[in-house]
Motif scaffolding. Structure first.
Motif, PDB file in Angstrom:
ATOM      1  N   ILE A   1       2.884 -24.772 -13.005  1.00  0.00           N
ATOM      2  CA  ILE A   1       2.273 -26.106 -13.043  1.00  0.00           C
ATOM      3  C   ILE A   1       0.759 -26.002 -13.119  1.00  0.00           C
ATOM      4  O   ILE A   1       0.097 -26.783 -13.813  1.00  0.00           O
ATOM      5  CB  ILE A   1       2.712 -26.923 -11.818  1.00  0.00           C
ATOM      6  N   LEU A   2       0.182 -25.008 -12.425  1.00  0.00           N
ATOM      7  CA  LEU A   2      -1.273 -24.808 -12.485  1.00  0.00           C
ATOM      8  C   LEU A   2      -1.732 -24.535 -13.914  1.00  0.00           C
ATOM      9  O   LEU A   2      -2.841 -24.925 -14.308  1.00  0.00           O
ATOM     10  CB  LEU A   2      -1.680 -23.644 -11.585  1.00  0.00           C
ATOM     11  N   GLY A   3      -0.894 -23.856 -14.670  1.00  0.00           N
ATOM     12  CA  GLY A   3      -1.237 -23.606 -16.061  1.00  0.00           C
ATOM     13  C   GLY A   3      -1.093 -24.838 -16.915  1.00  0.00           C
ATOM     14  O   GLY A   3      -1.990 -25.197 -17.685  1.00  0.00           O
ATOM     15  N   TRP A   4       0.030 -25.525 -16.778  1.00  0.00           N
ATOM     16  CA  TRP A   4       0.275 -26.719 -17.588  1.00  0.00           C
ATOM     17  C   TRP A   4      -0.683 -27.861 -17.227  1.00  0.00           C
ATOM     18  O   TRP A   4      -1.003 -28.697 -18.066  1.00  0.00           O
ATOM     19  CB  TRP A   4       1.718 -27.178 -17.407  1.00  0.00           C
ATOM     20  N   ALA A   5      -1.146 -27.892 -15.964  1.00  0.00           N
ATOM     21  CA  ALA A   5      -1.999 -28.988 -15.512  1.00  0.00           C
ATOM     22  C   ALA A   5      -3.315 -29.060 -16.273  1.00  0.00           C
ATOM     23  O   ALA A   5      -3.901 -30.139 -16.407  1.00  0.00           O
ATOM     24  CB  ALA A   5      -2.271 -28.863 -14.010  1.00  0.00           C
TER      25      ALA A   5
ATOM     26  N   ASP B   1      -0.847 -22.882 -21.637  1.00  0.00           N
ATOM     27  CA  ASP B   1       0.527 -22.392 -21.736  1.00  0.00           C
ATOM     28  C   ASP B   1       0.674 -21.193 -20.802  1.00  0.00           C
ATOM     29  O   ASP B   1       0.301 -20.071 -21.164  1.00  0.00           O
ATOM     30  CB  ASP B   1       0.855 -21.987 -23.173  1.00  0.00           C
ATOM     31  N   PRO B   2       1.202 -21.404 -19.592  1.00  0.00           N
ATOM     32  CA  PRO B   2       1.311 -20.290 -18.638  1.00  0.00           C
ATOM     33  C   PRO B   2       2.296 -19.209 -19.060  1.00  0.00           C
ATOM     34  O   PRO B   2       2.350 -18.142 -18.446  1.00  0.00           O
ATOM     35  CB  PRO B   2       1.777 -20.982 -17.354  1.00  0.00           C
ATOM     36  N   LEU B   3       3.059 -19.482 -20.103  1.00  0.00           N
ATOM     37  CA  LEU B   3       4.010 -18.484 -20.604  1.00  0.00           C
ATOM     38  C   LEU B   3       3.452 -17.678 -21.767  1.00  0.00           C
ATOM     39  O   LEU B   3       4.131 -16.818 -22.314  1.00  0.00           O
ATOM     40  CB  LEU B   3       5.310 -19.175 -21.042  1.00  0.00           C
ATOM     41  N   ALA B   4       2.192 -17.955 -22.124  1.00  0.00           N
ATOM     42  CA  ALA B   4       1.599 -17.288 -23.292  1.00  0.00           C
ATOM     43  C   ALA B   4       1.546 -15.781 -23.113  1.00  0.00           C
ATOM     44  O   ALA B   4       1.806 -15.029 -24.064  1.00  0.00           O
ATOM     45  CB  ALA B   4       0.195 -17.837 -23.545  1.00  0.00           C
TER      46      ALA B   4
ATOM     47  N   PRO C   1      -8.795 -15.963 -20.578  1.00  0.00           N
ATOM     48  CA  PRO C   1      -7.849 -14.953 -20.071  1.00  0.00           C
ATOM     49  C   PRO C   1      -6.413 -15.430 -20.033  1.00  0.00           C
ATOM     50  O   PRO C   1      -5.491 -14.611 -20.002  1.00  0.00           O
ATOM     51  CB  PRO C   1      -8.375 -14.669 -18.661  1.00  0.00           C
ATOM     52  N   GLY C   2      -6.193 -16.756 -20.036  1.00  0.00           N
ATOM     53  CA  GLY C   2      -4.828 -17.260 -19.983  1.00  0.00           C
ATOM     54  C   GLY C   2      -4.000 -16.890 -21.195  1.00  0.00           C
ATOM     55  O   GLY C   2      -2.766 -16.947 -21.146  1.00  0.00           O
ATOM     56  N   GLU C   3      -4.661 -16.497 -22.280  1.00  0.00           N
ATOM     57  CA  GLU C   3      -3.925 -16.117 -23.484  1.00  0.00           C
ATOM     58  C   GLU C   3      -3.189 -14.794 -23.332  1.00  0.00           C
ATOM     59  O   GLU C   3      -2.244 -14.525 -24.065  1.00  0.00           O
ATOM     60  CB  GLU C   3      -4.882 -16.042 -24.678  1.00  0.00           C
ATOM     61  N   SER C   4      -3.637 -13.967 -22.399  1.00  0.00           N
ATOM     62  CA  SER C   4      -3.021 -12.637 -22.264  1.00  0.00           C
ATOM     63  C   SER C   4      -2.699 -12.247 -20.820  1.00  0.00           C
ATOM     64  O   SER C   4      -2.099 -11.192 -20.612  1.00  0.00           O
ATOM     65  CB  SER C   4      -3.947 -11.571 -22.861  1.00  0.00           C
ATOM     66  N   GLN C   5      -3.089 -13.081 -19.843  1.00  0.00           N
ATOM     67  CA  GLN C   5      -2.885 -12.735 -18.446  1.00  0.00           C
ATOM     68  C   GLN C   5      -1.966 -13.750 -17.770  1.00  0.00           C
ATOM     69  O   GLN C   5      -1.990 -14.937 -18.111  1.00  0.00           O
ATOM     70  CB  GLN C   5      -4.223 -12.714 -17.699  1.00  0.00           C
ATOM     71  N   PRO C   6      -1.158 -13.324 -16.787  1.00  0.00           N
ATOM     72  CA  PRO C   6      -0.378 -14.281 -15.999  1.00  0.00           C
ATOM     73  C   PRO C   6      -1.286 -15.274 -15.266  1.00  0.00           C
ATOM     74  O   PRO C   6      -2.496 -15.049 -15.141  1.00  0.00           O
ATOM     75  CB  PRO C   6       0.383 -13.382 -15.014  1.00  0.00           C
ATOM     76  N   VAL C   7      -0.708 -16.334 -14.752  1.00  0.00           N
ATOM     77  CA  VAL C   7      -1.466 -17.479 -14.261  1.00  0.00           C
ATOM     78  C   VAL C   7      -2.526 -17.113 -13.233  1.00  0.00           C
ATOM     79  O   VAL C   7      -3.718 -17.411 -13.415  1.00  0.00           O
ATOM     80  CB  VAL C   7      -0.502 -18.528 -13.676  1.00  0.00           C
ATOM     81  N   LEU C   8      -2.139 -16.485 -12.118  1.00  0.00           N
ATOM     82  CA  LEU C   8      -3.101 -16.231 -11.050  1.00  0.00           C
ATOM     83  C   LEU C   8      -4.175 -15.233 -11.484  1.00  0.00           C
ATOM     84  O   LEU C   8      -5.347 -15.378 -11.122  1.00  0.00           O
ATOM     85  CB  LEU C   8      -2.382 -15.725  -9.800  1.00  0.00           C
ATOM     86  N   THR C   9      -3.791 -14.232 -12.246  1.00  0.00           N
ATOM     87  CA  THR C   9      -4.779 -13.282 -12.753  1.00  0.00           C
ATOM     88  C   THR C   9      -5.746 -13.971 -13.710  1.00  0.00           C
ATOM     89  O   THR C   9      -6.950 -13.705 -13.694  1.00  0.00           O
ATOM     90  CB  THR C   9      -4.082 -12.112 -13.467  1.00  0.00           C
ATOM     91  N   ALA C  10      -5.223 -14.882 -14.520  1.00  0.00           N
ATOM     92  CA  ALA C  10      -6.084 -15.634 -15.448  1.00  0.00           C
ATOM     93  C   ALA C  10      -7.081 -16.493 -14.675  1.00  0.00           C
ATOM     94  O   ALA C  10      -8.266 -16.562 -15.030  1.00  0.00           O
ATOM     95  CB  ALA C  10      -5.227 -16.502 -16.364  1.00  0.00           C
TER      96      ALA C  10
END
Length: 441
Positions: free
Chosen positions: A253-257, A261-264, A102-111
Motif C-alpha cells: 500500500i505504501l508503494g501504491w499510495a 508500482d511496488p511489484l516493479a 529506486p522503486g523501479e528496481s528495489q523492494p518497497v522498504l529498501t526503495a
C-alpha cells in the motif's frame, strides 16, 4: 538481597579459534572469573562498536572510488564498486517511484530508505553528492548492524558474545557497503528475537516488513510456521502469519499510495538473466545459455525445494531442527538455486550462523572463500572492458562453485550441530540451546 548473577556460556573456553584470538587480550576467561555480572547489553554495546571498525575498514577498502568516483571500469579493477552511490544519479525525487527512482528496481522498504537518504543529500557536483550519500549510507548501515548485533545478543542472553559472528565477521568489510541489505537483515533478526520472547504477532510483523526490504526473510517465516506446526502451536502460527501478511500488505500500500508500482522490482528480477555468483551462471560459462523465463522457473523451483527440505527436516524426529538451523538450511537452498548470489548475500547468513552456534573455524573458512569470491567477481566483471586484465570465465566458475559449496557446508554444519545437541552431547561453547528458538504462544 543482591541478585545472583546469571552464568553465561563463554566462547573462549571451548572454541579453539576464539581461544587463540583471545591471547592478544590476555587469554581465555579464567575458571573463577566473574562471568555474568553484566547484562547482554554490555556485550552488544562493545560488539556494535567493534562492528563500526569493520565498516570503517570497508570504507577504506573503497578508498579509490571515494576519491575518484564510482565510474566503471575503474570501480571494477579496484574492487570498490557499490550500489549505494548510484542513488544520486537522479535528481531529488518526489517519491521513490518517480522516473529513475529506486522503486523501479528495489523492494518497497529498501526503495523508501534509498529515497530518504537521497533527500538528505545536499545538491552539488556529482562526486560531492556521491561522497555525501555514501557517507550517510555508511552511518545508516552501522546503525543497522548495531541493531542486528543487539537482537542476536538479546535472543541468546546467556551467551551474548555469540553476536560476534555478526559484528566481527570479515565479510562486513567487503559486503556491508554494497547495498542496504542490512535493513532486511536487522528486521529479520528482530523478528527472530520477538519469536523467542513469545510475541508471535510482532515476530510476523517484523519478518513481513523484512520481506518488503528483501525477499529472503520469507524463509524465516516459513521456518517459524513449520516449527509452530510441528509443535502444534496453532495460535502462535496464525499470529505469525497474520502479522506477516499485514506487514506485506502495508508495504504494498505504501508503494501504491504514491502512485508507484511496488511489484516493479519483482518484474525486473523475473526478466533478469543469470547474475554473478549463481550456479546458473556457471552453466552459462560452460556454454549452455538459459533464457530468463527458464531461470525464473528454476529459481521458483528452488523455493519449492527449500520448502520440501524444510518440511522434511522439521518433521524428522532424529534432527528436530529449530528456527535458526532450519532457516539457515532453507536459505542456502534458495541461494544455491537462485538467479544470483551477490556479494552482499553473505550478510543474511551472519545472524543465523550466530544463532545456530557454529564454530568460528567454519565461519572463517566460509568468510575466506567469500573474500576470494569478492575479488574474483570484479575481475570477471571487467571482461567486457579488457580481457587481458580480467579473470577467465573458467577460473571464475571454479571460484563460484567453491563458494556455493562453502554455503552448503555451513548448512551441513548447522544440521550436524543440531544433531549433537539432540543426542545429548556437550553444548558448544556458544551455549545455544534449541528450546530458546522454539518459543510458544
Amino acid at each position: 538481597m543482591p541478585r545472583t548473577p546469571v552464568r553465561l556460556a563463554v566462547p573462549s573456553r571451548g572454541d579453539g579459534v576464539v581461544a587463540q584470538a583471545c591471547e592478544v587480550i590476555g587469554g581465555v576467561v579464567g575458571r573463577y572469573a566473574g562471568v555474568g555480572r553484566r547484562p547482554w547489553t554490555f556485550a552488544a554495546a562493545l560488539l556494535s562498536a567493534a562492528a563500526s571498525v569493520f565498516v570503517a575498514l570497508g570504507v577504506l577498502q573503497k578508498n579509490h572510488c571515494v576519491r575518484s568516483g564510482w565510474s566503471t571500469p575503474g570501480s571494477l579493477w579496484r574492487a570498490c564498486y557499490s550500489d549505494l552511490p548510484g542513488a544520486v544519479t537522479a535528481q531529488h525525487l518526489s517519491d521513490p517511484w518517480a522516473t529513475g527512482g529506486p522503486g523501479e528496481s528495489q523492494p518497497v522498504l529498501t526503495a523508501y530508505l534509498t529515497w530518504l537518504v537521497r533527500l538528505l543529500t545536499p545538491e552539488g557536483s556529482g562526486l560531492v553528492e556521491q561522497r555525501f550519500y555514501f557517507a550517510a549510507a555508511a552511518i545508516v548501515i552501522v546503525l543497522l548492524i548495531a541493531v542486528t548485533v543487539a537482537a542476536v545478543a538479546a535472543t541468546l542472553p546467556r551467551s551474548p558474545w555469540v553476536a560476534a559472528h555478526v559484528a566481527l565477521s570479515p565479510v562486513l568489510i567487503t559486503a556491508s557497503l554494497m547495498s542496504y541489505d542490512m535493513l532486511g537483515v536487522a528486521l529479520m533478526a528482530l523478528g527472530v528475537l520477538a519469536w523467542t520472547r513469545r510475541h508471535p504477532l510482532m515476530a510476523g510483523t517484523l519478518l513481513g516488513a523484512a520481506t518488503m526490504a528483501r525477499t529472503f526473510p520469507a524463509v524465516v517465516i516459513v521456518a517459524i510456521a513449520l516449527v509452530a506446526w510441528r509443535e502444534r502451536r496453532q495460535t502462535a502460527l496464525w499470529r505469525v502469519l497474520s502479522g506477516a501478511v499485514a506487514a506485506i500488505a502495508v508495504g504494498l500500500i505504501l508503494g501504491w499510495a504514491v502512485g508507484g508500482d511496488p511489484l516493479a522490482s519483482y518484474q525486473v528480477w523475473s526478466d533478469q538473466s543469470a547474475g554473478y555468483g549463481s550456479s546458473w551462471l556457471v552453466v552459462q560459462i560452460a556454454g549452455l545459455d538459459l533464457p530468463a523465463a527458464a531461470l525464473t522457473a528454476l529459481a521458483v523451483i528452488g523455493w519449492v525445494l527449500a520448502l520440501v527440505v524444510g518440511v522434511y527436516l522439521a518433521t524428522d524426529r532424529e534432527r528436530n531442527l529449530d528456527v535458526a538451523h532450519l532457516s539457515l538450511v532453507m536459505l542456502v537452498v534458495v541461494m544455491v538455486t537462485g538467479k544470483s548470489v551477490s556479494v552482499q548475500s553473505a550478510l543474511w547468513l551472519l545472524p543465523l550462523i550466530a544463532l545456530c552456534g557454529l564454530r568460528w573455524r567454519d565461519h572463517l573458512v566460509w568468510a575466506g572463500i567469500e573474500l576470494a569470491s569478492f575479488a574474483a567477481v570484479w575481475m570477471y566483471a571487467g571482461t567486457s572492458f579488457n580481457e587481458n586484465r580480467s579473470l577467465p570465465g573458467p577460473a571464475y566458475a571454479l571460484l563460484t562453485v567453491l563458494r556455493l559449496l562453502a554455503w552448503i557446508g555451513l548448512a551441513w554444519q548447522a544440521v550436524a550441530t543440531q544433531r549433537r545437541l539432540d543426542e545429548g552431547e556437550a553444548l558448544p561453547p556458544t551455549g545455544v540451546r534449541r528450546p530458546i528458538l522454539s518459543a510458544a504462544d
